[in-house]
Enzyme design. Sequence first.
Site: not given
Ligand code: ACO
Length: 383
Positions: A261, A319
């Site tokens: 998140h 989610e």
């Molecule tokens: N699975 C694997 N790796 C992940 C995940 C995940 N679910 N989430 C974050 N990471 C990793 C990224 O790859 C990144 O790694 P890196 O630095 O080596 O490239 C690091 O963690 C940081 O990721 P960011 O994208 O900068 O983190 P952000 O704060 O933007 O992410 C997000 C938030 C978009 C929700 C992300 O965790 C994600 O994509 N999750 C999966 C999709 C999801 O579940 N969405 C629903 C969110 S809840 C809602 O909106 C109601």
Amino acid sequence: MNDAGPSFGLEDVTVAQTRLSSIDGEEGALLIGGYPVEDIAPNATYEEELYLLLHDSLPNAEELRDFRADLARRRSIPDEVASVVRRAAREGRPAMDALRMGLAAVTLSTDLGDPSAAEAEDEALRVVAAMPTIVAAYWRFRQGADPVSPRTELGHAANYLYMLRGEEPSQSDVRGLETYLNTVVDHGLNASTFAARTVVSTEADLVSAATAAVGALKGPLHGGAPGPVLNMIQEAHDRGNCEEVVRARLDAGERLMGFGHRVYRARDPRADVLSAAAEQFYAGAGRENVFETARELEAVGSRLLAERKPDRRLETNVEFYTAVLLHGIGLPAELFSPTFAVSRAGGWVAHALEQKRNNRLVRPVARYDGAEGRTWTPIGERD
Ligand code: ACO
């Protein structure tokens, strides 16, 4: 991966003041209208929570009765909206596309231009009331059936299920759905709510704001995750092996849907509320029990993500258990995101009204890194 600094994506940038919900990302705490989400979500009706967002206090019995009636009498949608969603259903367009198109057309019923404060609340209720009717009409058309007219004596959650199924839902289905709707109704300046506030900041109307918000919610990084979450859980359930399924996704470089998140560095408290609701629900329902698989997958996913991303705390988000709970209630995965929108519409309109009351045009800046000093070349002289 991009070369964005931390404020790209507006991370940690404060752009509005709100009394609607408060998130403590470090502690994993969420207040909705001042109440802890774990207190209000399983106890309130959706109408009570919506009233709280709009009026900053819970309604008394008389206020609730009037408010429920006010919302319920706005449930009908114009024939033209039904035509649009019928066409979308026939063409096999996704439910979120149908919702976006249908919602944009609800203004065909009334002139909603430049509303006064009272009219703005009327417009807000119209948006919230129309959403379930649009989604249900689309779903009925997808099944080759006719839409079911809304019933004013049913509550918001019960009526939604009634319009989807054509029969009155059980109390436990209604409670499960209501807990879900209450849990996700508002959550600070998430992307769709920010989109809604940005539109309203130009002094545009609430239907335009909510339509933009539906578009923002559609993406898998925001509201589009629970469908893929359910696929993952179902696959693990069928194979009887969570670890294999999670590893395959991570090895393929995919993100694990339902984990991570932007704001929470602790566990998303909404995941706890929905996990508790799902556990209770599956225990009493006698349906295929994917809950146990979900629990196991959650543990495996958290462990493997901790191994691969040791610098980042990646736990289940809202989610993950949304998928489990809504599946248990019997909603098809295609309706998970639209059902999120049905709830979040309350947050969108409450934020939009807040923005209207204390408005400043949202207009951030971009850092330019394109070319400079070019001079015009006529088309015949270009390489
Ligand atoms: N699975 C694997 N790796 C992940 C995940 C995940 N679910 N989430 C974050 N990471 C990793 C990224 O790859 C990144 O790694 P890196 O630095 O080596 O490239 C690091 O963690 C940081 O990721 P960011 O994208 O900068 O983190 P952000 O704060 O933007 O992410 C997000 C938030 C978009 C929700 C992300 O965790 C994600 O994509 N999750 C999966 C999709 C999801 O579940 N969405 C629903 C969110 S809840 C809602 O909106 C109601």
